[in-house]
Design a protein around this motif. Structure first.
Motif, PDB file in Angstrom:
ATOM      1  N   ILE A  90       0.834  -1.202   0.000  1.00  0.00           N
ATOM      2  CA  ILE A  90       0.000   0.000   0.000  1.00  0.00           C
ATOM      3  C   ILE A  90       0.868   1.251   0.000  1.00  0.00           C
ATOM      4  CG2 ILE A  90      -1.770   1.304   1.240  1.00  0.00           C
ATOM      5  CD1 ILE A  90      -2.673  -1.418   2.445  1.00  0.00           C
ATOM      6  N   LEU A  91       1.857   1.281   0.882  1.00  0.00           N
ATOM      7  CA  LEU A  91       2.750   2.435   0.943  1.00  0.00           C
ATOM      8  C   LEU A  91       3.478   2.641  -0.379  1.00  0.00           C
ATOM      9  CD1 LEU A  91       4.404   2.222   4.483  1.00  0.00           C
ATOM     10  CD2 LEU A  91       2.795   3.944   3.660  1.00  0.00           C
ATOM     11  N   ALA A  92       3.965   1.546  -0.978  1.00  0.00           N
ATOM     12  CA  ALA A  92       4.683   1.657  -2.245  1.00  0.00           C
ATOM     13  C   ALA A  92       3.770   2.191  -3.337  1.00  0.00           C
ATOM     14  CB  ALA A  92       5.265   0.297  -2.640  1.00  0.00           C
ATOM     15  N   ALA A  93       2.521   1.720  -3.353  1.00  0.00           N
ATOM     16  CA  ALA A  93       1.565   2.195  -4.356  1.00  0.00           C
ATOM     17  C   ALA A  93       1.301   3.687  -4.183  1.00  0.00           C
ATOM     18  CB  ALA A  93       0.266   1.408  -4.261  1.00  0.00           C
ATOM     19  N   MET A  94       1.083   4.110  -2.944  1.00  0.00           N
ATOM     20  CA  MET A  94       0.804   5.526  -2.700  1.00  0.00           C
ATOM     21  C   MET A  94       1.993   6.397  -3.109  1.00  0.00           C
ATOM     22  SD  MET A  94      -1.309   5.300   0.926  1.00  0.00           S
ATOM     23  CE  MET A  94      -1.598   7.078   1.034  1.00  0.00           C
ATOM     24  N   GLU A  95       3.198   5.923  -2.808  1.00  0.00           N
ATOM     25  CA  GLU A  95       4.387   6.699  -3.174  1.00  0.00           C
ATOM     26  C   GLU A  95       4.572   6.770  -4.682  1.00  0.00           C
ATOM     27  OE1 GLU A  95       7.499   4.786  -1.023  1.00  0.00           O
ATOM     28  OE2 GLU A  95       6.807   5.532   0.928  1.00  0.00           O
ATOM     29  N   ALA A  96       4.138   5.715  -5.403  1.00  0.00           N
ATOM     30  CA  ALA A  96       4.282   5.665  -6.855  1.00  0.00           C
ATOM     31  C   ALA A  96       3.114   6.305  -7.589  1.00  0.00           C
ATOM     32  CB  ALA A  96       4.442   4.213  -7.303  1.00  0.00           C
ATOM     33  N   GLY A  97       2.116   6.784  -6.849  1.00  0.00           N
ATOM     34  CA  GLY A  97       0.940   7.373  -7.482  1.00  0.00           C
ATOM     35  C   GLY A  97      -0.006   6.346  -8.074  1.00  0.00           C
ATOM     36  N   GLN A  98       0.090   5.092  -7.600  1.00  0.00           N
ATOM     37  CA  GLN A  98      -0.837   4.053  -8.034  1.00  0.00           C
ATOM     38  C   GLN A  98      -2.017   3.961  -7.068  1.00  0.00           C
ATOM     39  OE1 GLN A  98       2.337   1.162  -7.586  1.00  0.00           O
ATOM     40  NE2 GLN A  98       2.025   0.486  -9.705  1.00  0.00           N
ATOM     41  N   LEU A  99      -3.178   3.591  -7.597  1.00  0.00           N
ATOM     42  CA  LEU A  99      -4.332   3.331  -6.748  1.00  0.00           C
ATOM     43  C   LEU A  99      -4.146   1.965  -6.097  1.00  0.00           C
ATOM     44  CD1 LEU A  99      -7.247   4.412  -6.037  1.00  0.00           C
ATOM     45  CD2 LEU A  99      -8.052   2.821  -7.784  1.00  0.00           C
ATOM     46  N   ALA A 100      -4.150   1.918  -4.764  1.00  0.00           N
ATOM     47  CA  ALA A 100      -3.931   0.675  -4.023  1.00  0.00           C
ATOM     48  C   ALA A 100      -5.268  -0.014  -3.763  1.00  0.00           C
ATOM     49  CB  ALA A 100      -3.227   0.962  -2.703  1.00  0.00           C
ATOM     50  N   MET A 101      -5.444  -1.195  -4.328  1.00  0.00           N
ATOM     51  CA  MET A 101      -6.677  -1.965  -4.163  1.00  0.00           C
ATOM     52  C   MET A 101      -6.395  -3.156  -3.251  1.00  0.00           C
ATOM     53  SD  MET A 101      -7.991  -2.000  -8.135  1.00  0.00           S
ATOM     54  CE  MET A 101      -9.635  -2.582  -7.720  1.00  0.00           C
ATOM     55  N   VAL A 102      -6.998  -3.163  -2.057  1.00  0.00           N
ATOM     56  CA  VAL A 102      -6.915  -4.302  -1.147  1.00  0.00           C
ATOM     57  C   VAL A 102      -8.213  -5.088  -1.295  1.00  0.00           C
ATOM     58  CG1 VAL A 102      -6.677  -5.051   1.247  1.00  0.00           C
ATOM     59  CG2 VAL A 102      -5.433  -3.030   0.441  1.00  0.00           C
ATOM     60  N   LEU A 103      -8.114  -6.372  -1.604  1.00  0.00           N
ATOM     61  CA  LEU A 103      -9.295  -7.170  -1.921  1.00  0.00           C
ATOM     62  C   LEU A 103      -9.964  -7.686  -0.652  1.00  0.00           C
ATOM     63  CD1 LEU A 103      -7.981  -9.129  -5.022  1.00  0.00           C
ATOM     64  CD2 LEU A 103      -9.384  -7.057  -4.962  1.00  0.00           C
ATOM     65  N   HIS A 104     -11.276  -7.486  -0.594  1.00  0.00           N
ATOM     66  CA  HIS A 104     -12.090  -7.783   0.592  1.00  0.00           C
ATOM     67  C   HIS A 104     -13.346  -8.537   0.161  1.00  0.00           C
ATOM     68  CE1 HIS A 104     -14.558  -7.010   4.205  1.00  0.00           C
ATOM     69  NE2 HIS A 104     -15.483  -6.554   3.388  1.00  0.00           N
ATOM     70  N   ILE A 105     -13.717  -9.561   0.903  1.00  0.00           N
ATOM     71  CA  ILE A 105     -14.990 -10.253   0.676  1.00  0.00           C
ATOM     72  C   ILE A 105     -15.998  -9.762   1.702  1.00  0.00           C
ATOM     73  CG2 ILE A 105     -16.174 -12.460   1.002  1.00  0.00           C
ATOM     74  CD1 ILE A 105     -13.967 -13.836  -0.459  1.00  0.00           C
ATOM     75  N   GLU A 106     -17.163  -9.323   1.226  1.00  0.00           N
ATOM     76  CA  GLU A 106     -18.239  -8.855   2.103  1.00  0.00           C
ATOM     77  C   GLU A 106     -19.312  -9.944   2.158  1.00  0.00           C
ATOM     78  OE1 GLU A 106     -20.884  -4.845   2.856  1.00  0.00           O
ATOM     79  OE2 GLU A 106     -20.307  -5.339   0.808  1.00  0.00           O
ATOM     80  N   GLY A 107     -19.264 -10.755   3.208  1.00  0.00           N
ATOM     81  CA  GLY A 107     -20.121 -11.933   3.304  1.00  0.00           C
ATOM     82  C   GLY A 107     -19.373 -13.128   2.748  1.00  0.00           C
ATOM     83  N   ALA A 108     -19.077 -14.113   3.607  1.00  0.00           N
ATOM     84  CA  ALA A 108     -18.132 -15.173   3.250  1.00  0.00           C
ATOM     85  C   ALA A 108     -18.786 -16.371   2.582  1.00  0.00           C
ATOM     86  CB  ALA A 108     -17.362 -15.612   4.503  1.00  0.00           C
ATOM     87  N   GLU A 109     -19.875 -16.163   1.848  1.00  0.00           N
ATOM     88  CA  GLU A 109     -20.552 -17.278   1.184  1.00  0.00           C
ATOM     89  C   GLU A 109     -19.655 -18.025   0.204  1.00  0.00           C
ATOM     90  OE1 GLU A 109     -23.937 -14.744   2.652  1.00  0.00           O
ATOM     91  OE2 GLU A 109     -21.975 -14.374   1.749  1.00  0.00           O
ATOM     92  N   ALA A 110     -18.630 -17.380  -0.338  1.00  0.00           N
ATOM     93  CA  ALA A 110     -17.724 -18.027  -1.287  1.00  0.00           C
ATOM     94  C   ALA A 110     -16.819 -19.067  -0.622  1.00  0.00           C
ATOM     95  CB  ALA A 110     -16.859 -16.982  -1.993  1.00  0.00           C
ATOM     96  N   ILE A 111     -16.736 -19.035   0.703  1.00  0.00           N
ATOM     97  CA  ILE A 111     -15.853 -19.946   1.433  1.00  0.00           C
ATOM     98  C   ILE A 111     -16.600 -21.234   1.757  1.00  0.00           C
ATOM     99  CG2 ILE A 111     -14.343 -20.207   3.419  1.00  0.00           C
ATOM    100  CD1 ILE A 111     -13.576 -17.902   1.510  1.00  0.00           C
ATOM    101  N   ASP A 112     -16.021 -22.358   1.408  1.00  0.00           N
ATOM    102  CA  ASP A 112     -16.637 -23.668   1.649  1.00  0.00           C
ATOM    103  C   ASP A 112     -16.358 -24.142   3.073  1.00  0.00           C
ATOM    104  OD1 ASP A 112     -14.040 -25.748   1.276  1.00  0.00           O
ATOM    105  OD2 ASP A 112     -13.887 -23.818   0.258  1.00  0.00           O
ATOM    106  N   PRO A 113     -17.111 -25.150   3.552  1.00  0.00           N
ATOM    107  CA  PRO A 113     -16.918 -25.640   4.926  1.00  0.00           C
ATOM    108  C   PRO A 113     -15.547 -26.242   5.187  1.00  0.00           C
ATOM    109  CG  PRO A 113     -19.064 -26.320   4.082  1.00  0.00           C
ATOM    110  CD  PRO A 113     -18.309 -25.753   2.919  1.00  0.00           C
ATOM    111  N   ASP A 114     -14.837 -26.656   4.128  1.00  0.00           N
ATOM    112  CA  ASP A 114     -13.485 -27.196   4.303  1.00  0.00           C
ATOM    113  C   ASP A 114     -12.406 -26.130   4.161  1.00  0.00           C
ATOM    114  OD1 ASP A 114     -14.422 -29.808   4.696  1.00  0.00           O
ATOM    115  OD2 ASP A 114     -14.506 -30.169   2.534  1.00  0.00           O
TER     116      ASP A 114
END
Length: 356
Positions: free
Chosen positions: A123-147
Motif C-alpha cells: 500500500i505504501l509503495a503504491a501511494m508513493e508511486a501514485g498508483q491506486l492501491a486496491m486491497v481485496l475484501h470479501i463482504e459476506g463469506a458465502e464463497a468460502i466452503d466448509p473445508d
C-alpha cells in the motif's frame, strides 16, 4: 519555486469500503460496461474522479447480491436479513472470482496506475508511486466452503480482508438487518464454522470486518480473535439507532483491541431519522466522527465510505467530493494531523497491526 496561489493537492484518502468491483461487473453483465479509466456520469468511483478527490486506495469489496436491483435492496432494508435469501457457495465463489479477476485486469491494463496490494508495504509503495492501491475484501463469506479450501486459494490470489457475514444468514453467522430503529442484537452469533473461520483468518493474516454481524457475533469474534477488531463501514448507534451501527460498548471493545471504525457515508446510517435523504449535511458526518473519537481516540477512526453501495450526501456526491468532507472537518476545528489520521494514516496503522 512553488506558486503559493496554486491549488494544493488533496489530502490522500485510504478508504475502508466500496462496492465498485460489483458495479463494474454488473454493468458488464448488463451490456453497459464502462472503463474504470474514463470519467463516468454514473456510479461513484473511476480513476479520473479518484485522482481529483485524492482517493489513494482502499478495501475493494467483493459482494455477492441476493437481489441485483438496489431499489429492491432498499425496499427490504427494514426486513429480517433472511428475507434477502441465501446465496449458494458455488454461485458466490463464481461471482467473487469474476470480481477478483476484474481487479487483476485493471492492474494488468494500467500497472503504472493500479496495484492490487497484498501488504502494508504494498500500500505504501503504491501511494508513493501514485498508483491506486486496491486491497481485496470479501463482504459476506458465502464463497468460502466448509473445508476452507477456497479461503486458502483466495488468500494466495490476494484476498486480505473478510466480513464473515453480510446482512443475511450464512454458514458462519447471522447478519444484522438494516433495520431502523433497532438494536444490533438481532440474532445468533458465530457458528462452529464461523469460529473456525476466525481462527484461520488470524493465522493467515486476513483482517476480519465486523460491520454486518449481529451483536452476539461481534462479541463472539471479540472473544476469539487475536487481531484488532475492525468495522470498516459503520457509525455510532447513539446518534443513529440503526441495527447496522455500533453501540458504545462495542466501540469501547474496538478501542481496547486497538482496532478501527470506518465512518459510513450512507445517509440512512448517519441521520437520526434513518431516512434515505441525500440532502444530509456534512455536519452529520462530523457529529459521528466526534462521537467515535470520544470513544475510540484519534488513532482508531477512519473513513469507510460505502461508495457505489449507498446513498451518499449530495455535498460529497462521489469520490471527487472527498475534499469537501475534509474541509467540513477543518471547519469543525479538526487540525491537519487529525484529518490525515482519519483520511489515511489510521487505516494504514491498523493494517500493519493486523499483520498484513
Amino acid at each position: 519555486m512553488t506558486d503559493s496561489h496554486s491549488p494544493q493537492p488533496p489530502v490522500p484518502v485510504f478508504d475502508g469500503h466500496n462496492d465498485t468491483l460489483l458495479k463494474l461487473e454488473m454493468r458488464a453483465q448488463d451490456g453497459r460496461a464502462r472503463s474504470f479509466f474514463d470519467e463516468a456520469r454514473e456510479d461513484h468511483i473511476d480513476l479520473p474522479r479518484a485522482r481529483r478527490g485524492g482517493f489513494a486506495g482502499g478495501l475493494f469489496a467483493m459482494f455477492v447480491p441476493s437481489v441485483r436491483d438496489q431499489a429492491q435492496v432498499r425496499a427490504l432494508s427494514n426486513s429480517d436479513p433472511r428475507h434477502f435469501g441465501r446465496v449458494g457457495q458455488a454461485e458466490a465463489l463464481d461471482c467473487t472470482l469474476r470480481m477478483m479477476a476484474r481487479a487483476f485486469r485493471l492492474e494488468r491494463e494500467r500497472p503504472d496506475q493500479v496495484r492490487v496490494a497484498r501488504s502494508h508495504a504494498d500500500i505504501l509503495a503504491a501511494m508513493e508511486a501514485g498508483q491506486l492501491a486496491m486491497v481485496l475484501h470479501i463482504e459476506g463469506a458465502e464463497a468460502i466452503d466448509p473445508d476452507f479450501a477456497a479461503l486458502d486459494v483466495l488468500y494466495q490470489a490476494g484476498l486480505r480482508s473478510i466480513g464473515p457475514v453480510w446482512s443475511r444468514q450464512n454458514i458462519f453467522s447471522d447478519g444484522v438487518p438494516m433495520a431502523f430503529p433497532s438494536s444490533p442484537d438481532t440474532g445468533a452469533g458465530l457458528t462452529d464454522l464461523g469460529r473456525e473461520l476466525v481462527r484461520r483468518c488470524n493465522r493467515l493474516g486476513v483482517m476480519l470486518d465486523l460491520s454486518h454481524i449481529t451483536e452476539k457475533g461481534f462479541w463472539d469474534v471479540a472473544g476469539l480473535s487475536e487481531r484488532p477488531l475492525i468495522a470498516s463501514h459503520s457509525n455510532a448507534h447513539a446518534l443513529c439507532p440503526s441495527a447496522r451501527n455500533l453501540t458504545d460498548r462495542q466501540l469501547d471493545a474496538i478501542a481496547e483491541s486497538r482496532g478501527l471504525v470506518g465512518i459510513n457515508f450512507h445517509v440512512a446510517f448517519l441521520r437520526d431519522d434513518g431516512r434515505h435523504n441525500p440532502d444530509t449535511p456534512l455536519e452529520t458526518i462530523v457529529r459521528h466522527a466526534d462521537h467515535l473519537i470520544s470513544r475510540l481516540g484519534e488513532d482508531h477512526v477512519g473513513l469507510g465510505s460505502d461508495f457505489d453501495g449507498c446513498v451518499v450526501p449530495r455535498a460529497i456526491g462521489d469520490v471527487a467530493g472527498l475534499p469537501a468532507l475534509l474541509e467540513a472537518f477543518r471547519k469543525a476545528g479538526y487540525g491537519e494531523e487529525l484529518i490525515a489520521k482519519i483520511a489515511w494514516r489510521n487505516w494504514l496503522s491498523v493494517i500493519a497491526r493486523s499483520g498484513l
